[in-house]
Design an enzyme around this catalytic site. Sequence first.
Site, mmCIF file in Angstrom:
data_model
loop_
_atom_site.group_PDB
_atom_site.id
_atom_site.type_symbol
_atom_site.label_atom_id
_atom_site.label_comp_id
_atom_site.label_asym_id
_atom_site.label_seq_id
_atom_site.Cartn_x
_atom_site.Cartn_y
_atom_site.Cartn_z
ATOM 1 N N CYS A 42 41.638 -69.971 -15.014
ATOM 2 C CA CYS A 42 40.926 -70.927 -14.157
ATOM 3 C C CYS A 42 40.223 -70.133 -13.059
ATOM 4 O O CYS A 42 40.401 -68.931 -12.934
ATOM 5 C CB CYS A 42 41.908 -71.890 -13.510
ATOM 6 S SG CYS A 42 42.978 -72.709 -14.664
ATOM 7 N N ARG A 70 35.091 -69.097 -15.959
ATOM 8 C CA ARG A 70 36.537 -68.901 -16.135
ATOM 9 C C ARG A 70 37.243 -70.176 -16.598
ATOM 10 O O ARG A 70 38.413 -70.163 -16.989
ATOM 11 C CB ARG A 70 37.186 -68.436 -14.831
ATOM 12 C CG ARG A 70 36.672 -67.121 -14.279
ATOM 13 C CD ARG A 70 37.355 -66.776 -12.971
ATOM 14 N NE ARG A 70 38.777 -66.659 -13.170
ATOM 15 C CZ ARG A 70 39.383 -65.548 -13.590
ATOM 16 N NH1 ARG A 70 38.667 -64.480 -13.868
ATOM 17 N NH2 ARG A 70 40.680 -65.484 -13.764
ATOM 18 N N TRP A 109 40.839 -74.408 -16.555
ATOM 19 C CA TRP A 109 40.894 -74.185 -18.009
ATOM 20 C C TRP A 109 42.317 -74.582 -18.379
ATOM 21 O O TRP A 109 43.252 -73.814 -18.182
ATOM 22 C CB TRP A 109 40.606 -72.728 -18.349
ATOM 23 C CG TRP A 109 40.598 -72.477 -19.825
ATOM 24 C CD1 TRP A 109 41.646 -72.049 -20.597
ATOM 25 C CD2 TRP A 109 39.519 -72.661 -20.726
ATOM 26 N NE1 TRP A 109 41.272 -71.956 -21.909
ATOM 27 C CE2 TRP A 109 39.972 -72.328 -22.021
ATOM 28 C CE3 TRP A 109 38.208 -73.073 -20.591
ATOM 29 C CZ2 TRP A 109 39.159 -72.381 -23.145
ATOM 30 C CZ3 TRP A 109 37.392 -73.127 -21.711
ATOM 31 C CH2 TRP A 109 37.869 -72.800 -22.963
ATOM 32 N N GLY A 140 47.090 -69.732 -13.751
ATOM 33 C CA GLY A 140 48.188 -69.034 -14.443
ATOM 34 C C GLY A 140 49.083 -70.026 -15.165
ATOM 35 O O GLY A 140 48.718 -71.180 -15.380
ATOM 36 N N GLU A 164 36.709 -60.083 -41.664
ATOM 37 C CA GLU A 164 36.374 -60.340 -40.255
ATOM 38 C C GLU A 164 35.505 -59.228 -39.684
ATOM 39 O O GLU A 164 34.544 -59.484 -38.969
ATOM 40 C CB GLU A 164 37.674 -60.509 -39.450
ATOM 41 C CG GLU A 164 37.518 -60.593 -37.946
ATOM 42 C CD GLU A 164 36.657 -61.759 -37.472
ATOM 43 O OE1 GLU A 164 36.351 -62.661 -38.286
ATOM 44 O OE2 GLU A 164 36.258 -61.758 -36.290
ATOM 45 N N LYS A 216 31.768 -59.775 -38.070
ATOM 46 C CA LYS A 216 31.397 -59.302 -36.723
ATOM 47 C C LYS A 216 30.089 -58.520 -36.784
ATOM 48 O O LYS A 216 29.178 -58.723 -36.005
ATOM 49 C CB LYS A 216 32.499 -58.429 -36.130
ATOM 50 C CG LYS A 216 33.739 -59.154 -35.710
ATOM 51 C CD LYS A 216 33.642 -59.861 -34.380
ATOM 52 C CE LYS A 216 33.279 -61.296 -34.403
ATOM 53 N NZ LYS A 216 33.948 -62.269 -35.170
ATOM 54 N N GLU A 255 27.003 -60.791 -37.715
ATOM 55 C CA GLU A 255 26.546 -61.852 -36.792
ATOM 56 C C GLU A 255 25.951 -61.303 -35.493
ATOM 57 O O GLU A 255 25.205 -62.008 -34.835
ATOM 58 C CB GLU A 255 27.656 -62.853 -36.494
ATOM 59 C CG GLU A 255 28.832 -62.321 -35.718
ATOM 60 C CD GLU A 255 29.829 -63.438 -35.387
ATOM 61 O OE1 GLU A 255 29.402 -64.554 -35.054
ATOM 62 O OE2 GLU A 255 31.020 -63.191 -35.472
ATOM 63 N N HIS A 277 35.489 -53.843 -59.664
ATOM 64 C CA HIS A 277 34.965 -55.019 -60.396
ATOM 65 C C HIS A 277 33.553 -55.343 -59.948
ATOM 66 O O HIS A 277 33.127 -56.485 -59.991
ATOM 67 C CB HIS A 277 35.908 -56.208 -60.181
ATOM 68 C CG HIS A 277 37.302 -55.923 -60.613
ATOM 69 N ND1 HIS A 277 37.715 -55.994 -61.911
ATOM 70 C CD2 HIS A 277 38.368 -55.481 -59.898
ATOM 71 C CE1 HIS A 277 38.997 -55.649 -61.993
ATOM 72 N NE2 HIS A 277 39.416 -55.328 -60.779
ATOM 73 N N LYS A 320 28.038 -71.143 -30.174
ATOM 74 C CA LYS A 320 29.449 -70.844 -29.964
ATOM 75 C C LYS A 320 30.332 -71.873 -30.687
ATOM 76 O O LYS A 320 31.390 -71.527 -31.189
ATOM 77 C CB LYS A 320 29.775 -70.849 -28.464
ATOM 78 C CG LYS A 320 31.207 -70.426 -28.138
ATOM 79 C CD LYS A 320 31.531 -69.059 -28.690
ATOM 80 C CE LYS A 320 33.004 -68.737 -28.598
ATOM 81 N NZ LYS A 320 33.370 -67.566 -29.419
HETATM 82 C C1 AGP Z 1 32.874 -65.982 -35.347
HETATM 83 O O1 AGP Z 1 32.618 -64.840 -34.572
HETATM 84 C C2 AGP Z 1 31.857 -67.077 -35.111
HETATM 85 N N1 AGP Z 1 31.707 -67.341 -33.743
HETATM 86 C C3 AGP Z 1 32.134 -68.306 -35.977
HETATM 87 O O2 AGP Z 1 32.362 -67.882 -37.303
HETATM 88 C C4 AGP Z 1 33.340 -69.162 -35.544
HETATM 89 O O3 AGP Z 1 34.541 -68.455 -35.773
HETATM 90 C C5 AGP Z 1 33.335 -70.455 -36.378
HETATM 91 O O4 AGP Z 1 32.147 -71.148 -36.095
HETATM 92 C C6 AGP Z 1 34.544 -71.350 -36.093
HETATM 93 O O5 AGP Z 1 34.509 -71.751 -34.754
HETATM 94 P P1 AGP Z 1 35.825 -72.442 -34.154
HETATM 95 O O6 AGP Z 1 36.914 -71.426 -34.218
HETATM 96 O O7 AGP Z 1 35.456 -72.796 -32.746
HETATM 97 O O8 AGP Z 1 36.152 -73.645 -34.986
#
Ligand code: AGP
Length: 615
Positions: free
Chosen positions: A2, A27, A75, A102, A488, A492, A495, A511, A610
């Site tokens: 927060c 925050r 938060w 906290g 993953e 990264k 994207e 394969h 996001k």
């Molecule tokens: C991952 O780096 C991306 N930001 C994206 O794949 C994200 O994980 C996905 O859109 C799921 O979002 P969420 O965890 O908020 O549901």
Amino acid sequence: MCGIVGYIGHREAYPIILKGLKRLEYRGYDSAGIALYDGTDIKLSKTKGKVSDLETRLENEISTHGSLGIGHTRWATHGVPNDINSHPHYSNSGDLVIIHNGIIENYESLKKELIKRGYNFKSDTDTEVLVNLIEDVKKNENIKLGKAVQIALNQVVGAYAIAVFDKNKPNEIVVARLGSPLAIGIGEDEFFIASDASPFIEYTKNAIYLEDEEMAIVRRNKGVKIRKIKDDSLVDPYVQALQLNLEQIEKGGYEHFMLKEIYEQPSAILDTFRGRLLSNEGIIKMAGVEDNMKKFLNAHRIIVVACGTSWHAGLVSEYIFEDLARIPVEVEYASEFRYRNPVITENDVVIAISQSGETADTLAAIKLAKSKGAFVFGVCNVVGSSIARETHAGAYTHAGPEIGVASTKAFTTQITVLTLIALRLARAKGTISSSDYRHHLIELELIPEKVKKALESDAYVKSIAAIYKDVHNFLYLGRGYNFPVALEGALKLKEISYIHAEGYPAAEMKHGPIALIDENMPIVVIATKKGHYEKVVSNIQEIKSRKGKIIGIVTEGDKQVKGLADHVIEVPETIESLTPLLTTIPLQLLSYHIALMLGKNVDQPRNLAKAVTVE
Ligand code: AGP
């Protein structure tokens, strides 16, 4: 995480605090509030929503006069975002008012004791318990606020950055910190309190950063007295002249939110298992799991629904749940699951994973599962989010706001929560010996320090990024627990740098993908000592014979892969099921540095949001 702000001095406090809260909204931003001392009494206003909603409310709700005040942007961790749970919080008498950033782990037992002594509580928060504990000590010992805070905090377990004042002593604010940041801005006959310097940097560049287990009494015209919470001993204040600008402060001095969040993972993982992993007693405490233990233990299978990085965390959990708790797991892309007319029964437990708690496909998958009688458990990072409200129960990751579009600390804190659940179920089912169980708890407790160690490879990873930043394709390979980490790592890179990358199970190379390999193809191979190490080494040899460039992610001290790969990045040793929490770190850093070197917008990559709140 927060944001807290306070002011005591010769100016009107309100405009300073309000602007300071806006600076701290990164925050936390699910609710906000302000308390001002107007010369006779405390005026307090707080609301669910953003600071701008508070501003609107304040315009006609309370007089905003006064040169002493505190403010908070929340938060949520305990208690959903609503007006009542917002900060500041009054003590029962109305004399004290507090703001807090906290988690008080032992607030339930403190609350029970205070209720016995006649205290009542309006909110579900740990913070309201703290301010009444301080009041109780102050009244019983008939002492000043500062001493009462010091005694009360010695009864508290958890993390805090607090600011509290007494309307009967309006010439001072008492602050304290353990585990959450707190800065004191030193002006001309005025003082500022804040989670970081962004609220006061325009007024003064002189600041004191409290250390953990320190408290301070900030007195108008008299200055700052710092003491150790443990024994009340005096501490010499160290006043720093700040060089940072506003933008740098919001990012904690890091160039991007993504890098800040990568480096926040040790504390985010710690906050996520804080109060839940009690290794001394050998127990895991998660209310959402305990209250639904029968459903979990009787489940014929667990279906994980998620998207993107959260789906990768779900894939890691498949290995953990099946390996440790022997429960069959299916991991589904929520976007596929919701449309493929899946077979779902009331014997299924669905785990929905989502950082934002707002992903449309995941929300739809939850509703479908509920309509067919399944029990749905959520793992979210945003308290009170749509998914958190839609699921029957859940457990929050306490990662704090994740601003960078590329998920980093969300991934590792999701794995942390899922590991805790799997261990708790394994214990309940007796599928893990008590010695193995304890070993897992102790190893998990060591992870934050081991993540810190893994982060030390940053400069070396950056040098590797410089070599491969202009390639057009990357391959990521991993086996077992680290196959999802390969996926993953590839996501990264894709994207944020827009370089094509694919993750594959290492054994799948033969394969098809092996046809891609030549001297222009960098291949990241996760080859930690635990889990099919020899088989991964033979995969590396196959790559080498085709002149592929090998970046090995290895256990520190590894010699064999070192002799084969073009580069090796070491991570500390841990038990196999926890290796994803460490092997993902260099992959996050690699993608960050490559994207930066290519001049990409690391925090807001093109075409991405996001939270994908639409189909
Ligand atoms: C991952 O780096 C991306 N930001 C994206 O794949 C994200 O994980 C996905 O859109 C799921 O979002 P969420 O965890 O908020 O549901």
